[in-house]
Design a protein around this motif. Sequence first.
Motif, mmCIF file in Angstrom:
data_model
loop_
_atom_site.group_PDB
_atom_site.id
_atom_site.type_symbol
_atom_site.label_atom_id
_atom_site.label_comp_id
_atom_site.label_asym_id
_atom_site.label_seq_id
_atom_site.Cartn_x
_atom_site.Cartn_y
_atom_site.Cartn_z
ATOM 1 N N MET A 1 0.832 -1.203 0.000
ATOM 2 C CA MET A 1 0.000 0.000 0.000
ATOM 3 C C MET A 1 0.864 1.250 0.000
ATOM 4 O O MET A 1 1.747 1.409 0.855
ATOM 5 N N LEU A 2 0.597 2.154 -0.931
ATOM 6 C CA LEU A 2 1.176 3.491 -0.909
ATOM 7 C C LEU A 2 0.193 4.387 -0.172
ATOM 8 O O LEU A 2 -0.963 4.525 -0.583
ATOM 9 N N ASP B 1 -4.062 0.750 10.090
ATOM 10 C CA ASP B 1 -4.828 -0.488 10.255
ATOM 11 C C ASP B 1 -4.284 -1.588 9.342
ATOM 12 O O ASP B 1 -4.255 -2.766 9.733
ATOM 13 N N TYR B 2 -3.845 -1.217 8.151
ATOM 14 C CA TYR B 2 -3.308 -2.207 7.214
ATOM 15 C C TYR B 2 -2.025 -2.824 7.779
ATOM 16 O O TYR B 2 -1.819 -4.036 7.726
ATOM 17 N N ALA B 3 -1.176 -1.973 8.326
ATOM 18 C CA ALA B 3 0.068 -2.473 8.926
ATOM 19 C C ALA B 3 -0.230 -3.379 10.122
ATOM 20 O O ALA B 3 0.447 -4.391 10.337
ATOM 21 N N ARG C 1 1.938 -4.355 4.171
ATOM 22 C CA ARG C 1 3.075 -3.430 4.023
ATOM 23 C C ARG C 1 2.565 -2.099 3.511
ATOM 24 O O ARG C 1 2.054 -2.007 2.399
ATOM 25 N N ALA C 2 2.681 -1.067 4.332
ATOM 26 C CA ALA C 2 2.230 0.279 3.976
ATOM 27 C C ALA C 2 3.418 1.233 4.007
ATOM 28 O O ALA C 2 4.190 1.229 4.962
ATOM 29 N N THR C 3 3.543 2.039 2.980
ATOM 30 C CA THR C 3 4.638 2.994 2.868
ATOM 31 C C THR C 3 4.074 4.395 2.734
ATOM 32 O O THR C 3 3.261 4.667 1.848
ATOM 33 N N GLY C 4 4.502 5.306 3.623
ATOM 34 C CA GLY C 4 4.057 6.694 3.579
ATOM 35 C C GLY C 4 5.083 7.585 2.905
ATOM 36 O O GLY C 4 6.287 7.338 3.000
ATOM 37 N N GLY D 1 4.682 11.266 2.986
ATOM 38 C CA GLY D 1 4.713 12.601 3.568
ATOM 39 C C GLY D 1 5.405 12.596 4.915
ATOM 40 O O GLY D 1 6.143 11.673 5.261
ATOM 41 N N LYS D 2 5.160 13.644 5.686
ATOM 42 C CA LYS D 2 5.720 13.713 7.031
ATOM 43 C C LYS D 2 5.176 12.572 7.876
ATOM 44 O O LYS D 2 3.988 12.269 7.784
ATOM 45 N N PRO D 3 5.973 11.856 8.649
ATOM 46 C CA PRO D 3 7.336 12.159 9.099
ATOM 47 C C PRO D 3 8.437 11.491 8.281
ATOM 48 O O PRO D 3 9.564 11.357 8.777
ATOM 49 N N HIS D 4 8.163 11.062 7.065
ATOM 50 C CA HIS D 4 9.122 10.265 6.299
ATOM 51 C C HIS D 4 10.116 11.146 5.553
ATOM 52 O O HIS D 4 9.797 12.260 5.113
ATOM 53 N N ALA D 5 11.316 10.627 5.384
ATOM 54 C CA ALA D 5 12.442 11.419 4.875
ATOM 55 C C ALA D 5 12.246 12.004 3.483
ATOM 56 O O ALA D 5 12.717 13.124 3.212
ATOM 57 N N PRO D 6 11.593 11.309 2.514
ATOM 58 C CA PRO D 6 11.554 11.834 1.147
ATOM 59 C C PRO D 6 10.999 13.244 1.024
ATOM 60 O O PRO D 6 11.489 14.037 0.216
#
Length: 288
Positions: free
Chosen positions: A161-162, A186-188, A193-196, A198-203
Amino acid sequence: MPDAPPIIDSLAQIADRYDALLCDLWGCLHDGTRAHDAAVAALRDFRARGGRVILMTNAPRPSSAVIAQLDRLGAPRDCYDGVLSSGDVARAAVEAGEWGRKVHHIGAPKDEPFFEGLDVERVPLDQAESVICTGLRDDLTETPEMYRDILREAQLRRLPMLCANPDVVVDMGDKRLWCAGALARDYAAMGGRATGYGKPHAPIYDAARRMLAEMGAQPDDSRILCIGDGIATDIAGGVAEDLDTLFVTGGIAAAELGADPDRPEPERLARFCARHRVSPRWAIARLR
């Protein structure tokens, strides 16, 4: 227990320490229904001193759509230099082919701009290579619990999941709305596997630094201040990047920090930060 961060009355008190602001939108510049005059004035004043202001939001839509929304809410364009959204960063990953060509979308019609110009096909879940979640289909009436079946099916199919908006909730006026981050959470929890993006993630912070450089501004990290009302997103993200942070206590956490949103109680603030294991550099009741 650590002490509460210093509570300041206005951004002007600390403005001379910084050359750039990475400022959140919901809960800081606006409440989803209108721009806050005091926040607009504070950002204008910072720019008048020579500082740069990037509005950095977890909105899942591209920045062009965010700017159009800001116009409707009455936020003048002279209070910021640029806008960077979670949607911008997530779209770049999709465009790079990191999420496949066949995707299943969970989100509202208002999030359609996310897909403009992207070479992907939106398909039913049983044909998808991944799930792109921009939010709930109707955040005014729905709750995350209503998505348990589709999330369980996606998890059983082992679809990544993105999450195009890591926020769990936002406040629109006096109404609290669920965001894509709640579904990713909830998915995690189900083992998905969920990948964010935006904040707080580095990209998104890397993208903000690139945006500043493109403006001809390359401040040292010690001269960048992150502003936001999300302790787990705006503040945790800035701390993880070793950037100073200004926590706006009168936003989504207001009810936990005292009876009066304009007067956060230091002891409650200290306990709140300790519970989240995050230490903002400063705190302020409202951006002003």
